[in-house]
Design a protein around this motif. Structure first.
Motif, PDB file in Angstrom:
ATOM      1  N   LEU A 186       0.880  -1.166   0.000  1.00 56.06           N
ATOM      2  CA  LEU A 186       0.000   0.000   0.000  1.00 56.06           C
ATOM      3  C   LEU A 186       0.922   1.221   0.000  1.00 56.06           C
ATOM      4  O   LEU A 186       1.831   1.313   0.828  1.00 56.06           O
ATOM      5  CB  LEU A 186      -0.839  -0.017   1.275  1.00 56.06           C
ATOM      6  CG  LEU A 186      -1.793   1.140   1.511  1.00 56.06           C
ATOM      7  CD1 LEU A 186      -3.010   1.027   0.599  1.00 56.06           C
ATOM      8  CD2 LEU A 186      -2.257   1.159   2.964  1.00 56.06           C
TER       9      LEU A 186
ATOM     10  N   VAL B  12       1.046   5.433   0.053  1.00 51.20           N
ATOM     11  CA  VAL B  12       0.370   6.727   0.181  1.00 51.20           C
ATOM     12  C   VAL B  12       1.448   7.806   0.035  1.00 51.20           C
ATOM     13  O   VAL B  12       2.535   7.679   0.571  1.00 51.20           O
ATOM     14  CB  VAL B  12      -0.380   6.897   1.537  1.00 51.20           C
ATOM     15  CG1 VAL B  12      -1.503   5.896   1.653  1.00 51.20           C
ATOM     16  CG2 VAL B  12       0.530   6.801   2.731  1.00 51.20           C
ATOM     17  N   TYR B  13       1.132   8.834  -0.723  1.00 54.55           N
ATOM     18  CA  TYR B  13       2.165   9.851  -0.925  1.00 54.55           C
ATOM     19  C   TYR B  13       1.627  11.264  -0.736  1.00 54.55           C
ATOM     20  O   TYR B  13       0.434  11.533  -0.865  1.00 54.55           O
ATOM     21  CB  TYR B  13       2.825   9.697  -2.308  1.00 54.55           C
ATOM     22  CG  TYR B  13       1.879   9.711  -3.474  1.00 54.55           C
ATOM     23  CD1 TYR B  13       1.362  10.904  -3.958  1.00 54.55           C
ATOM     24  CD2 TYR B  13       1.508   8.538  -4.108  1.00 54.55           C
ATOM     25  CE1 TYR B  13       0.503  10.927  -5.033  1.00 54.55           C
ATOM     26  CE2 TYR B  13       0.633   8.550  -5.188  1.00 54.55           C
ATOM     27  CZ  TYR B  13       0.132   9.746  -5.643  1.00 54.55           C
ATOM     28  OH  TYR B  13      -0.736   9.776  -6.699  1.00 54.55           O
ATOM     29  N   ASP B  14       2.550  12.143  -0.395  1.00 56.58           N
ATOM     30  CA  ASP B  14       2.268  13.562  -0.203  1.00 56.58           C
ATOM     31  C   ASP B  14       3.408  14.273  -0.926  1.00 56.58           C
ATOM     32  O   ASP B  14       4.526  14.351  -0.431  1.00 56.58           O
ATOM     33  CB  ASP B  14       2.280  13.859   1.308  1.00 56.58           C
ATOM     34  CG  ASP B  14       1.611  15.185   1.631  1.00 56.58           C
ATOM     35  OD1 ASP B  14       1.458  16.005   0.713  1.00 56.58           O
ATOM     36  OD2 ASP B  14       1.273  15.404   2.807  1.00 56.58           O
TER      37      ASP B  14
ATOM     38  N   ASN C 184      -7.376   9.088  -4.111  1.00 56.14           N
ATOM     39  CA  ASN C 184      -6.445  10.190  -4.269  1.00 56.14           C
ATOM     40  C   ASN C 184      -5.174   9.947  -3.436  1.00 56.14           C
ATOM     41  O   ASN C 184      -5.267   9.773  -2.224  1.00 56.14           O
ATOM     42  CB  ASN C 184      -7.152  11.475  -3.791  1.00 56.14           C
ATOM     43  CG  ASN C 184      -6.411  12.706  -4.209  1.00 56.14           C
ATOM     44  OD1 ASN C 184      -5.591  12.681  -5.138  1.00 56.14           O
ATOM     45  ND2 ASN C 184      -6.678  13.801  -3.519  1.00 56.14           N
TER      46      ASN C 184
ATOM     47  N   VAL D 188      -3.338   7.358  -3.110  1.00 52.84           N
ATOM     48  CA  VAL D 188      -3.219   6.019  -2.510  1.00 52.84           C
ATOM     49  C   VAL D 188      -3.298   4.948  -3.601  1.00 52.84           C
ATOM     50  O   VAL D 188      -4.223   4.955  -4.415  1.00 52.84           O
ATOM     51  CB  VAL D 188      -4.352   5.743  -1.477  1.00 52.84           C
ATOM     52  CG1 VAL D 188      -4.112   4.411  -0.764  1.00 52.84           C
ATOM     53  CG2 VAL D 188      -4.477   6.882  -0.474  1.00 52.84           C
TER      54      VAL D 188
ATOM     55  N   GLU E  36      -2.477   0.520  -4.243  1.00 58.19           N
ATOM     56  CA  GLU E  36      -2.169  -0.722  -3.566  1.00 58.19           C
ATOM     57  C   GLU E  36      -2.159  -1.870  -4.547  1.00 58.19           C
ATOM     58  O   GLU E  36      -2.674  -1.749  -5.672  1.00 58.19           O
ATOM     59  CB  GLU E  36      -3.165  -0.995  -2.438  1.00 58.19           C
ATOM     60  CG  GLU E  36      -4.588  -1.241  -2.875  1.00 58.19           C
ATOM     61  CD  GLU E  36      -5.534  -1.511  -1.705  1.00 58.19           C
ATOM     62  OE1 GLU E  36      -5.939  -0.552  -1.029  1.00 58.19           O
ATOM     63  OE2 GLU E  36      -5.887  -2.676  -1.489  1.00 58.19           O
TER      64      GLU E  36
ATOM     65  N   SER F 266       6.946  13.059   0.640  1.00 57.48           N
ATOM     66  CA  SER F 266       6.899  11.880   1.489  1.00 57.48           C
ATOM     67  C   SER F 266       6.127  10.761   0.790  1.00 57.48           C
ATOM     68  O   SER F 266       5.035  10.970   0.282  1.00 57.48           O
ATOM     69  CB  SER F 266       6.225  12.240   2.819  1.00 57.48           C
ATOM     70  OG  SER F 266       6.251  11.127   3.678  1.00 57.48           O
ATOM     71  N   VAL F 267       6.741   9.590   0.756  1.00 56.65           N
ATOM     72  CA  VAL F 267       6.076   8.404   0.217  1.00 56.65           C
ATOM     73  C   VAL F 267       6.146   7.328   1.292  1.00 56.65           C
ATOM     74  O   VAL F 267       7.234   6.958   1.731  1.00 56.65           O
ATOM     75  CB  VAL F 267       6.771   7.880  -1.068  1.00 56.65           C
ATOM     76  CG1 VAL F 267       6.048   6.638  -1.598  1.00 56.65           C
ATOM     77  CG2 VAL F 267       6.841   8.944  -2.140  1.00 56.65           C
ATOM     78  N   ARG F 268       4.997   6.874   1.741  1.00 57.09           N
ATOM     79  CA  ARG F 268       4.947   5.824   2.755  1.00 57.09           C
ATOM     80  C   ARG F 268       4.587   4.508   2.078  1.00 57.09           C
ATOM     81  O   ARG F 268       3.560   4.401   1.410  1.00 57.09           O
ATOM     82  CB  ARG F 268       3.917   6.141   3.849  1.00 57.09           C
ATOM     83  CG  ARG F 268       4.241   7.415   4.615  1.00 57.09           C
ATOM     84  CD  ARG F 268       3.158   7.753   5.606  1.00 57.09           C
ATOM     85  NE  ARG F 268       3.218   6.962   6.824  1.00 57.09           N
ATOM     86  CZ  ARG F 268       3.958   7.278   7.875  1.00 57.09           C
ATOM     87  NH1 ARG F 268       4.704   8.368   7.858  1.00 57.09           N
ATOM     88  NH2 ARG F 268       3.960   6.505   8.942  1.00 57.09           N
ATOM     89  N   ILE F 269       5.448   3.519   2.246  1.00 59.24           N
ATOM     90  CA  ILE F 269       5.244   2.214   1.622  1.00 59.24           C
ATOM     91  C   ILE F 269       4.979   1.193   2.728  1.00 59.24           C
ATOM     92  O   ILE F 269       5.861   0.898   3.528  1.00 59.24           O
ATOM     93  CB  ILE F 269       6.479   1.798   0.791  1.00 59.24           C
ATOM     94  CG1 ILE F 269       6.837   2.903  -0.218  1.00 59.24           C
ATOM     95  CG2 ILE F 269       6.252   0.457   0.095  1.00 59.24           C
ATOM     96  CD1 ILE F 269       8.170   2.692  -0.923  1.00 59.24           C
ATOM     97  N   TYR F 270       3.738   0.695   2.782  1.00 65.00           N
ATOM     98  CA  TYR F 270       3.365  -0.307   3.780  1.00 65.00           C
ATOM     99  C   TYR F 270       3.441  -1.670   3.111  1.00 65.00           C
ATOM    100  O   TYR F 270       2.680  -1.947   2.185  1.00 65.00           O
ATOM    101  CB  TYR F 270       1.942  -0.068   4.292  1.00 65.00           C
ATOM    102  CG  TYR F 270       1.763   1.242   5.018  1.00 65.00           C
ATOM    103  CD1 TYR F 270       1.485   2.416   4.322  1.00 65.00           C
ATOM    104  CD2 TYR F 270       1.887   1.310   6.399  1.00 65.00           C
ATOM    105  CE1 TYR F 270       1.320   3.618   4.987  1.00 65.00           C
ATOM    106  CE2 TYR F 270       1.727   2.518   7.075  1.00 65.00           C
ATOM    107  CZ  TYR F 270       1.442   3.664   6.362  1.00 65.00           C
ATOM    108  OH  TYR F 270       1.284   4.852   7.021  1.00 65.00           O
TER     109      TYR F 270
END
Lengths: 89, 89
Positions: free
Chosen positions: A4, A6-8, A30, A32, A34, A59-63
């Motif tokens: 998953l 999510v980025y900003d 928007n 996001v 996955e 910022s890019v969060r990679i779960y």
């Protein structure tokens, strides 16, 4: 594995980030995305993202999950998910 | 359990959604919150969200994990996470 993201991201770079992510993952909302992705493709995606983003602003969060079964998804309201067939896999 | 919430909400309602989510979870990025939450508090949060959102326009995705250990988080760029002490728990 199941991922998953999510980025900003600053406005100037956000479309490029979306385009790169959509090569490998499904857009679900928007900012996001996955989907199932191989380790190799995730490494490729990360290196492509690193070339686009400004590390001091974006910022890019990679779960990362072992499998989609590790997560139980519930949606309130509408499901905006779009699946395209132009992926690499 | 560990929960990740991402939302895509009409402008008029987005601040109320953020406020409610922040009672229970940590803000990590624009439209994204996460954190440890009890089943009871998640039910409360969901019923509060249902009262705010327009089901035919808005979307709230709730990813539920047994534990934070089920997910491996990697961040490219900056970590925007903010933890406040004004939570209910």
């Amino acid at each position: 594995m199941y991922v998953l993201i999510v980025y900003d991201i600053g406005e100037k770079r956000v479309n490029r980030v979306l385009k790169v992510c959509r090569r490998y993952l499904d857009w679900v909302q928007n900012s996001v995305l996955e989907g199932e992705i191989t380790k190799t493709n995730l490494e490729t995606l990360k290196s492509q993202l690193k070339r686009i983003i400004k590390v001091e602003e974006d910022s890019v969060r990679i779960y990362k999950l072992r499998t989609e079964n590790d997560v139980n998804l519930e949606i309130l309201g509408i499901d905006k998910k779009q699946v395209f067939d132009d992926g690499i896999i």
